[in-house]
Scaffold this motif. Structure first.
Motif, PDB file in Angstrom:
ATOM      1  N   SER A 215       0.127  -0.914   0.354  1.00 48.06           N
ATOM      2  CA  SER A 215      -0.110   0.267   0.001  1.00 48.06           C
ATOM      3  C   SER A 215       0.544   1.231  -0.247  1.00 48.06           C
ATOM      4  CB  SER A 215      -1.446   0.005   1.593  1.00 48.06           C
ATOM      5  OG  SER A 215      -2.136  -1.109   1.239  1.00 48.06           O
ATOM      6  N   VAL A 216       2.655   1.699   0.576  1.00 44.79           N
ATOM      7  CA  VAL A 216       3.131   2.218   0.616  1.00 44.79           C
ATOM      8  C   VAL A 216       3.884   2.482  -0.373  1.00 44.79           C
ATOM      9  CG1 VAL A 216       5.178   2.941   1.695  1.00 44.79           C
ATOM     10  CG2 VAL A 216       3.383   2.494   3.103  1.00 44.79           C
ATOM     11  N   ARG A 217       4.211   1.143  -0.956  1.00 44.06           N
ATOM     12  CA  ARG A 217       4.026   1.897  -2.646  1.00 44.06           C
ATOM     13  C   ARG A 217       3.615   2.384  -4.016  1.00 44.06           C
ATOM     14  NH1 ARG A 217       6.572  -3.515  -0.896  1.00 44.06           N
ATOM     15  NH2 ARG A 217       5.649  -4.616  -2.715  1.00 44.06           N
ATOM     16  N   LYS A 218       2.276   1.840  -3.716  1.00 49.19           N
ATOM     17  CA  LYS A 218       1.002   2.238  -4.698  1.00 49.19           C
ATOM     18  C   LYS A 218       1.038   3.271  -3.962  1.00 49.19           C
ATOM     19  CE  LYS A 218      -3.645   0.988  -5.806  1.00 49.19           C
ATOM     20  NZ  LYS A 218      -4.486   0.240  -5.525  1.00 49.19           N
ATOM     21  N   ALA A 219       0.810   4.503  -3.172  1.00 50.45           N
ATOM     22  CA  ALA A 219       0.538   5.446  -2.961  1.00 50.45           C
ATOM     23  C   ALA A 219       2.030   6.483  -3.070  1.00 50.45           C
ATOM     24  CB  ALA A 219       0.239   5.752  -1.024  1.00 50.45           C
ATOM     25  N   SER A 220       3.124   5.990  -3.465  1.00 51.34           N
ATOM     26  CA  SER A 220       4.113   6.847  -4.047  1.00 51.34           C
ATOM     27  C   SER A 220       4.468   6.856  -5.101  1.00 51.34           C
ATOM     28  CB  SER A 220       5.198   5.689  -3.525  1.00 51.34           C
ATOM     29  OG  SER A 220       6.630   6.717  -3.559  1.00 51.34           O
ATOM     30  N   ARG A 221       3.558   5.637  -5.150  1.00 49.54           N
ATOM     31  CA  ARG A 221       3.752   5.622  -7.235  1.00 49.54           C
ATOM     32  C   ARG A 221       2.841   6.691  -7.803  1.00 49.54           C
ATOM     33  NH1 ARG A 221       4.506  -0.510  -6.511  1.00 49.54           N
ATOM     34  NH2 ARG A 221       2.388  -0.264  -7.699  1.00 49.54           N
ATOM     35  N   GLU A 222       1.456   6.648  -6.703  1.00 47.24           N
ATOM     36  CA  GLU A 222       0.422   7.527  -7.933  1.00 47.24           C
ATOM     37  C   GLU A 222       0.760   8.854  -6.776  1.00 47.24           C
ATOM     38  OE1 GLU A 222      -2.572   5.766  -5.381  1.00 47.24           O
ATOM     39  OE2 GLU A 222      -3.396   4.834  -6.458  1.00 47.24           O
ATOM     40  N   GLU A 223       1.528   9.072  -6.020  1.00 49.74           N
ATOM     41  CA  GLU A 223       2.181  10.803  -5.910  1.00 49.74           C
ATOM     42  C   GLU A 223       2.741  11.339  -6.540  1.00 49.74           C
ATOM     43  OE1 GLU A 223       3.125  10.751  -2.044  1.00 49.74           O
ATOM     44  OE2 GLU A 223       1.099  10.201  -0.965  1.00 49.74           O
ATOM     45  N   GLY A 224       4.429  10.329  -7.650  1.00 46.78           N
ATOM     46  CA  GLY A 224       4.834  10.645  -8.273  1.00 46.78           C
ATOM     47  C   GLY A 224       3.890  10.977  -9.099  1.00 46.78           C
TER      48      GLY A 224
END
Length: 224
Positions: A215-224
């Motif tokens: 979930s953290v990685r997914k949120a990070s990709r979406e923010e990027g």
């Protein structure tokens, strides 16, 4: 693989810890032992070894100094001092943040017995650093007002043959505002000494951590 004994300054004491981590690690699991135990707890060490096989670093610490431990053995004064134990965990979280091998890594708190209450207090005080809190046979009820301030997800694991602690976990879960799950390990008593009980704890904790990290990685990709 990093494996070393470390000293953690907390302001009012220096604590001993054992840090073991693959390089690179996906996160660090900080263990908080229960009353009357220590970083040498064989149950926590067994679970820690299983979590390391999933690419997670582990830090097991003594929550009391050697002098405090000797005093506590005679008086039991410190083992239920949840604010004190919570502050010690906060100090350990802050220490991890300034170490070159763990800076920036998500912190997972894994508490047993009274250590679970201390973990919840620490999670409430460091919301941006704690990814999730896992409790094994814990006393989350002892975290009191901190329960409503926890924002990290919480996994509560209780033995099916530990009815009083199960009741206390159910009551504490109702006070949590963060996402949480209560899992009953069938056939296990409070110390999870039954064959296969700790393996089930590890098998439950590992995918829980994986899901949070995804979930953290997914949120990070979406923010990027």
């Amino acid at each position: 693989m990093i494996s070393e004994m470390v000293l953690l300054p907390t302001g009012d004491a220096t604590l001993h810890g054992d840090l073991v981590a693959p390089a690179p690690a996906r996160a660090v699991v900080l263990f908080a032992h229960g009353s009357g135990s220590s970083r040498h707890s064989p149950r926590n060490r067994m679970v820690a070894a299983e979590l390391r096989s999933a690419g997670l670093g582990t830090l097991l610490i003594d929550l009391l100094s050697e002098e405090e431990e000797r005093h506590d053995t005679l008086t039991a004064e410190h083992r239920f001092d949840i604010p004190l134990l919570g502050r010690r965990l906060v100090a350990a979280i802050d220490w991890l943040e300034v170490q070159p091998d763990s800076s920036g890594l998500p912190v997972i708190l894994f508490g047993a017995s009274t250590g679970a209450a201390a973990a919840l207090v620490a999670a409430a005080d460091r919301p941006s650093r704690v990814l999730t809190v896992i409790s094994r046979g814990g006393r989350p009820d002892l975290a009191k007002d901190a329960l409503e301030r926890v924002t990290a997800s919480v996994l509560l694991m209780v033995g099916g043959q530990d009815p009083e602690v199960l009741r206390l976990n159910e009551e504490a879960a109702r006070l949590l505002r963060a996402p949480h799950s209560l899992r009953v390990i069938q056939g296990a008593t409070h110390l999870f000494e039954e064959p296969g009980a700790l393996e089930e704890v590890a098998d439950t904790a590992r995918p829980w951590c994986d899901d949070r990290l995804r979930s953290v990685r997914k949120a990070s990709r979406e923010e990027g």
